[in-house]
Design an enzyme around this catalytic site. Structure first.
Site, short mmCIF file in Angstrom:
data_model
loop_
_atom_site.label_atom_id
_atom_site.label_comp_id
_atom_site.label_asym_id
_atom_site.label_seq_id
_atom_site.Cartn_x
_atom_site.Cartn_y
_atom_site.Cartn_z
N GLU A 5 -45.26 2.30 -21.32
CA GLU A 5 -44.37 1.88 -20.24
C GLU A 5 -43.53 0.69 -20.70
OE1 GLU A 5 -42.26 0.95 -17.11
OE2 GLU A 5 -43.51 2.76 -17.05
N ARG A 82 -42.16 4.25 -2.03
CA ARG A 82 -42.27 4.49 -3.47
C ARG A 82 -43.34 3.60 -4.12
NH1 ARG A 82 -37.45 6.63 -6.21
NH2 ARG A 82 -35.89 7.27 -4.68
N ARG A 165 -28.93 0.52 0.23
CA ARG A 165 -30.20 0.91 0.83
C ARG A 165 -31.02 -0.31 1.21
NH1 ARG A 165 -31.93 3.27 -4.61
NH2 ARG A 165 -32.21 5.20 -3.47
#
Length: 371
Positions: A5, A82, A165
């Protein structure tokens, strides 16, 4: 299996994402723990009368109470926060399998590495593997390695849309927008723009998104930049009370999120939305579970490519069409509400109704026949 990652830890933005019934079935088939994590965090429309509605499309201004189309499926809208959903998924990954701060900068699969793939990271380290699965974003080193630096499908291009958003408390959203709009998945459609909202966190928060669908270029170095309220007011001028209330709710932390795209790739092996990524994961983990020797890995990837690429690229293509429809920019439809309804009512049925078991079985068949 190891996970590399780029960030210092697993993390996500604070925003909502809808997961369709096809992806929900795929989660169940991959692992019961994945489906349990989704079910724990999933939020449906809060009104029983909207329980099967994925998104109710409405007009703007004088048409804001007029339903253009109501996309329905067995589960309706199922959305998650999320970051919180990712936190639940990360708990299923053994700590020793995850490596952080590993931004991929180069890939080498030449014979000098003994037939293994060499991954080189930004921090100067490298590792080798029998195979690599890339999910490294729109600026993808893996994509560049597969297609070549100069291939037209390597570099991202401006999609034509920018998103504004935010997440707001449900009570504030209901006060400004009204209960039915706020507590159920709603999409307001108008020339050049879209307003989308739906509840998350079991109705404690409202996910709000305004899409500007007329952005041809992006001059900023950063992909996310602070924005001014005046930008939304110009975009939504004449849209009515719902639009004005949305602007007021988003205003305190307004930012513009540029959205990017890739031309279709000629192959995957040598994402799109969350739902397609989950379907990909199901097919890949099934195929790789059938692999017995390293030479069989290319056969598994080729079977994956044959089954998944046509479907996922069709999803991308039809998603572009949906953006044009909802922003009334479709050349053959424009602002004709009856034509919009005809196309929108059943547009996603072929996505939602895919047989996940049959799709995976077809990939396995192709793999086994190729050996």
């Amino acid at each position: 299996m190891q996970v590399y990652e780029a960030a210092s830890s697993f993390g996500e933005i604070g925003a909502g994402v809808g997961i369709g019934p096809n992806a929900q079935r795929a989660l169940q088939l991959i692992d019961h723990g994945l489906r349990a994590a989704f079910d724990k965090h999933a939020t449906s429309n809060l009104w029983f009368s909207h329980k099967n509605s994925f998104a109710q499309h409405r007009g703007k201004g004088e048409h804001e109470n007029e339903v253009i189309s109501d996309e329905n499926n067995a589960n309706g809208m199922q959305s998650v926060h999320r970051a919180h959903f990712l936190d639940a998924l990360v708990k299923l990954v053994p700590k020793q399998k995850a490596h952080f701060g590993k931004g991929l900068v180069a890939v080498d699969d030449k014979t000098s590495s003994g037939g293994r793939v060499v991954l080189r990271f930004k921090d100067g380290t490298e590792t080798t593997a029998d195979a690599m699965i890339g999910a490294d974003g729109v600026h993808s080193a893996v994509r560049e390695h597969l297609l070549g630096m100069n291939h037209p499908a390597t570099k991202p291009i401006v999609s034509g849309a920018v998103a504004y958003r935010g997440l707001v408390g449900m009570d504030s959203a209901v006060e400004k927008l009204g209960a039915e709009f706020t507590q159920n998945s709603t999409m307001v459609c108008g020339p050049g723009a879209i307003i989308l909202n739906y509840p998350i966190e079991h109705g404690e928060l409202e996910n709000l998104v305004v899409m500007d669908c007329g952005v041809e270029t992006w001059e900023h170095e950063d992909w996310i930049v602070p924005a001014k309220r005046e930008s939304l007011e110009r975009l939504l001028k004449g849209w009515g009370k719902h639009a004005q209330a949305t602007i007021e709710l988003l205003d305190p932390s307004l930012a513009a999120w540029s959205l990017w795209d890739h031309p279709p790739a000629p192959f995957y092996y040598r994402g799109q939305g969350a739902g397609q990524a989950i379907e990909d994961a199901l097919v890949l983990e099934t195929l790789l579970g059938k692999v017995k020797t390293v030479p069989e890995i290319p056969h598994a990837f080729d079977a994956y490519d044959q089954v998944r690429r046509p479907r996922s690229q069709k999803v991308v293509t039809t998603s572009r069409e949906a953006g044009l429809l909802n922003s009334m920019k479709h050349k053959e439809v424009g602002s004709d509400l009856r034509k919009m309804k005809k196309l929108l009512d059943t547009r996603q049925n072929w996505i939602w109704n895919r047989n996940m078991v049959a799709q995976t079985a077809e990939a396995v068949r192709l793999f086994e026949e190729s050996l």
